[in-house]
Design a protein around this motif. Structure first.
Motif, PDB file in Angstrom:
ATOM      1  N   ARG A   1      38.277  32.704  29.412  1.00  0.00           N
ATOM      2  CA  ARG A   1      38.753  31.391  29.869  1.00  0.00           C
ATOM      3  C   ARG A   1      40.016  31.529  30.706  1.00  0.00           C
ATOM      4  NH1 ARG A   1      37.430  29.943  24.627  1.00  0.00           N
ATOM      5  NH2 ARG A   1      39.613  30.086  23.999  1.00  0.00           N
ATOM      6  N   HIS A   2      40.887  32.455  30.326  1.00  0.00           N
ATOM      7  CA  HIS A   2      42.095  32.699  31.117  1.00  0.00           C
ATOM      8  C   HIS A   2      41.729  33.125  32.538  1.00  0.00           C
ATOM      9  CE1 HIS A   2      45.801  34.516  32.554  1.00  0.00           C
ATOM     10  NE2 HIS A   2      45.207  35.705  32.604  1.00  0.00           N
ATOM     11  N   VAL A   3      40.776  34.036  32.666  1.00  0.00           N
ATOM     12  CA  VAL A   3      40.347  34.491  33.998  1.00  0.00           C
ATOM     13  C   VAL A   3      39.737  33.322  34.774  1.00  0.00           C
ATOM     14  CG1 VAL A   3      38.785  36.038  35.232  1.00  0.00           C
ATOM     15  CG2 VAL A   3      40.056  36.869  33.230  1.00  0.00           C
ATOM     16  N   GLU A   4      38.929  32.493  34.098  1.00  0.00           N
ATOM     17  CA  GLU A   4      38.344  31.329  34.778  1.00  0.00           C
ATOM     18  C   GLU A   4      39.434  30.409  35.320  1.00  0.00           C
ATOM     19  OE1 GLU A   4      36.020  29.717  31.641  1.00  0.00           O
ATOM     20  OE2 GLU A   4      34.185  30.774  32.219  1.00  0.00           O
ATOM     21  N   THR A   5      40.473  30.178  34.489  1.00  0.00           N
ATOM     22  CA  THR A   5      41.555  29.276  34.906  1.00  0.00           C
ATOM     23  C   THR A   5      42.330  29.850  36.093  1.00  0.00           C
ATOM     24  OG1 THR A   5      41.759  28.471  32.629  1.00  0.00           O
ATOM     25  CG2 THR A   5      43.635  28.097  34.100  1.00  0.00           C
ATOM     26  N   VAL A   6      42.679  31.147  36.001  1.00  0.00           N
ATOM     27  CA  VAL A   6      43.438  31.789  37.079  1.00  0.00           C
ATOM     28  C   VAL A   6      42.670  31.742  38.388  1.00  0.00           C
ATOM     29  CG1 VAL A   6      44.282  34.012  37.902  1.00  0.00           C
ATOM     30  CG2 VAL A   6      44.804  33.267  35.574  1.00  0.00           C
ATOM     31  N   THR A   7      41.400  32.138  38.338  1.00  0.00           N
ATOM     32  CA  THR A   7      40.614  32.218  39.588  1.00  0.00           C
ATOM     33  C   THR A   7      40.303  30.833  40.138  1.00  0.00           C
ATOM     34  OG1 THR A   7      38.600  32.420  38.250  1.00  0.00           O
ATOM     35  CG2 THR A   7      39.624  34.459  39.021  1.00  0.00           C
ATOM     36  N   ALA A   8      40.172  29.820  39.239  1.00  0.00           N
ATOM     37  CA  ALA A   8      39.925  28.465  39.726  1.00  0.00           C
ATOM     38  C   ALA A   8      41.094  27.972  40.567  1.00  0.00           C
ATOM     39  CB  ALA A   8      39.672  27.518  38.555  1.00  0.00           C
ATOM     40  N   ALA A   9      42.326  28.277  40.107  1.00  0.00           N
ATOM     41  CA  ALA A   9      43.507  27.882  40.885  1.00  0.00           C
ATOM     42  C   ALA A   9      43.558  28.615  42.221  1.00  0.00           C
ATOM     43  CB  ALA A   9      44.764  28.164  40.063  1.00  0.00           C
TER      44      ALA A   9
ATOM     45  N   GLN B   1      35.151  34.314  42.995  1.00  0.00           N
ATOM     46  CA  GLN B   1      35.538  33.907  41.645  1.00  0.00           C
ATOM     47  C   GLN B   1      34.443  34.267  40.638  1.00  0.00           C
ATOM     48  OE1 GLN B   1      35.383  29.784  40.687  1.00  0.00           O
ATOM     49  NE2 GLN B   1      36.829  29.931  38.976  1.00  0.00           N
ATOM     50  N   GLY B   2      33.184  33.964  40.979  1.00  0.00           N
ATOM     51  CA  GLY B   2      32.076  34.270  40.081  1.00  0.00           C
ATOM     52  C   GLY B   2      31.974  35.749  39.790  1.00  0.00           C
ATOM     53  N   THR B   3      32.202  36.588  40.810  1.00  0.00           N
ATOM     54  CA  THR B   3      32.152  38.046  40.612  1.00  0.00           C
ATOM     55  C   THR B   3      33.221  38.499  39.636  1.00  0.00           C
ATOM     56  OG1 THR B   3      31.278  38.364  42.857  1.00  0.00           O
ATOM     57  CG2 THR B   3      32.306  40.270  41.797  1.00  0.00           C
ATOM     58  N   ILE B   4      34.433  37.961  39.769  1.00  0.00           N
ATOM     59  CA  ILE B   4      35.536  38.356  38.888  1.00  0.00           C
ATOM     60  C   ILE B   4      35.280  37.877  37.455  1.00  0.00           C
ATOM     61  CG2 ILE B   4      37.999  38.024  38.417  1.00  0.00           C
ATOM     62  CD1 ILE B   4      38.402  37.822  41.475  1.00  0.00           C
ATOM     63  N   VAL B   5      34.821  36.625  37.302  1.00  0.00           N
ATOM     64  CA  VAL B   5      34.578  36.076  35.954  1.00  0.00           C
ATOM     65  C   VAL B   5      33.480  36.856  35.243  1.00  0.00           C
ATOM     66  CG1 VAL B   5      33.761  34.062  34.669  1.00  0.00           C
ATOM     67  CG2 VAL B   5      35.448  33.779  36.512  1.00  0.00           C
ATOM     68  N   ARG B   6      32.440  37.248  35.958  1.00  0.00           N
ATOM     69  CA  ARG B   6      31.370  38.026  35.334  1.00  0.00           C
ATOM     70  C   ARG B   6      31.871  39.390  34.868  1.00  0.00           C
ATOM     71  NH1 ARG B   6      28.372  35.370  39.342  1.00  0.00           N
ATOM     72  NH2 ARG B   6      28.583  37.106  40.816  1.00  0.00           N
ATOM     73  N   ALA B   7      32.791  39.991  35.660  1.00  0.00           N
ATOM     74  CA  ALA B   7      33.364  41.261  35.248  1.00  0.00           C
ATOM     75  C   ALA B   7      34.202  41.089  33.986  1.00  0.00           C
ATOM     76  CB  ALA B   7      34.201  41.853  36.377  1.00  0.00           C
TER      77      ALA B   7
END
Length: 503
Positions: free
Chosen positions: A469-477, A489-495
């Motif tokens: 969730r932290h990664v999702e929040t960071v990349t969303a911003a 963003q999707g690539t980073i969250v999946r990793a």
């Protein structure tokens, strides 16, 4: 020697005249075996006064499986005595090997007893207690007999005569045994009404003995049975019951129980069905009986056909417990923001939002949150927000009854820490999470920190889900600020999801 015996007898009579010897307390015994439909044996009558209750559920009484039973006296159903509290649990493997006893004081009237273990609901019965004098019992029982059945104009019984023998003992010790003999047959134990269907004249002799050994005089009942006409109905109706309603895990009916009686008769047809609830007088059954009074209940019922044949009386027992009020109150929700703040109240580097919910009725089923304009997500732990700028977190909760709270909203601002934000930035050219190279450029985010710095894979996270969730929040911003595309963003969250960070 004869003078000595006479002197002793006279002395005993004198002492007896001065003070009557105390009468021994009576003992009543119940037994149980592997069955769950009825006690193996149980007393039907007793005398008032101090009584030893024995309950045995052991290998000796036929319990070969270790099946537990209780002997419980009813203390709530109307129509019964409620002055004895007794609840004995017994099984062959307990400390007493299944044999227990207790001393109680019985008073005149009726007691209802049952097994309280779920599924054993038909193990139920009644104990009738009569007055008993304090002196030794020297009076024999009183015993009577009566015949019932369909009679012709001459008083003969058509098809079958059913003989019922009744014995009572007013001497105090209680009836021990009742016996009968049909015609020239020998005496045998009487345990239930005797049906006599052989055509001809008959004589039933009967007698009773109490527990003090006093035997009644022999009585007799004469009657004649004649063959029924070919089309004559001598068979009583068949009557049964069903109990319906919402039940709890113990088999109790919640709020109300509805008793439905059904009767059939293949000959003359059913004339009437009657019932008695909790010791009340029998009344005509015309519609299902709805019982809402909280407590244990006993239902007696019978049916009579148009030829006058009446079925044997049957019983059903059940318990009604209060209905719970429906839960219409939503949970209470609270949200708190924590983290290092500057002089303006903004959170430096990151803010952690913790959501809590309570529900005192049906209980909390789920908690959800939404960050800024994002979709509702399931809340499983504190939400870490590192994206710079103003943020809004909405929270809500739903209980097990389906009630959802109003949204609880907190707003806050996250700012960078200036020159101290990332004194030693992560210089890797691409975004890497736990050794998984995403291929996404590790761009500067504008405050001296790279994307890898904001992801902060080496920080402590309470759970793996919290890290993702932290990664999702960071990349969303970063997507909102134009640093990343949605695909990146999707690539980073999946990793992040593939990693074991926070596990």
């Amino acid at each position: 020697m004869r003078r000595l015996i006479g002197l002793c007898a006279a002395l005993l009579l004198l002492v007896g005249g001065l003070a009557s010897p105390a009468r021994a307390a009576q003992t009543l015994t119940w037994t149980a075996d592997d069955g769950i439909t009825a006690y193996k044996s149980a007393p039907a009558t007793a005398s008032a006064g101090e009584t030893t209750i024995v309950f045995e559920n052991s290998a000796a009484t036929g319990n070969t499986t270790g099946m537990p039973h209780t002997l419980t006296f009813d203390t709530s159903t109307e129509g019964y005595n409620h002055d004895v509290t007794l609840n004995i649990l017994a099984n062959p493997f307990d400390a007493n090997n299944g044999r227990h006893q207790a001393t109680v004081t019985l008073t005149p009237g009726r007691y209802r007893y049952f097994c309280s273990i779920p599924g054993h609901s038909t193990m139920v019965g009644e104990l009738v207690v009569t007055d008993g004098p304090g002196d030794p019992d020297t009076a024999p029982p009183t015993v009577t007999a009566s015949a019932s059945g369909t009679q012709d104009a001459e008083g003969n019984y058509v098809g079958t005569a059913t003989v019922t023998v009744t014995a009572t003992d007013t001497g105090g010790s209680g009836v021990d045994k009742v016996e009968y003999a049909l015609d020239s047959g020998s005496f045998q134990a009487y345990t239930a009404p005797v049906a006599v269907s052989a055509a001809g004249s008959h004589v039933v002799r009967y007698r009773a003995t109490d527990k003090a050994g006093n035997a009644s005089a022999e009585g007799s009942l004469s009657f004649t049975v004649v063959e029924p006409a070919p089309d004559e109905d001598t068979t009583p109706p068949v009557v049964n019951h069903t109990i319906a309603g919402d039940q709890d895990d113990d088999g109790n009916y919640v709020g109300t129980a509805t008793a439905t009686l059904t009767a059939t008769d293949d000959d003359s047809g059913v004339d009437r069905v009657e019932y008695s609830l909790d010791g009340a007088a029998f009344t005509a059954y015309t519609a299902p009986v709805v019982v809402s009074a909280v407590g244990m209940h006993m239902l007696h019922y019978r049916a009579t056909d148009k030829a006058g044949n009446t079925s044997a009386e049957k019983m059903a027992h059940f318990t009604v417990v209060p209905a719970e009020e429906p839960d219409t109150t939503p949970p209470a929700v609270a949200a708190e923001v924590d983290g290092e703040q500057n002089d303006n109240g903004a959170y430096v580097g990151r803010a952690t939002v913790t959501v809590t919910a309570t529900d005192t009725e049906s209980g909390v089923a789920r908690i959800q949150y939404a960050l800024d304009s994002g979709a509702w997500l399931t809340y499983t732990g504190p939400v870490v927000v590192t994206g710079l700028g103003a943020h809004t977190v909405r929270a809500r909760a739903t209980d097990a009854a389906g009630n959802t709270s109003a949204d609880r909203t907190v707003t806050f601002t996250v700012v960078g820490s200036g020159s101290d934000a990332c004194e030693v930035p992560d210089p890797r050219p691409t975004v890497v999470i736990a050794g998984d190279d995403t291929g996404v450029p590790n761009s500067d985010t504008g405050d001296g920190c790279t994307i890898n710095d904001l992801i902060d894979e080496y920080a402590a996270y309470p759970t793996h889900a919290a890290f993702v969730r932290h990664v999702e929040t960071v990349t969303a911003a970063l997507v909102a600020g134009g640093t990343l595309t949605k695909r990146q963003q999707g690539t980073i969250v999946r990793a992040a999801a593939r990693s074991d960070i926070g596990s």
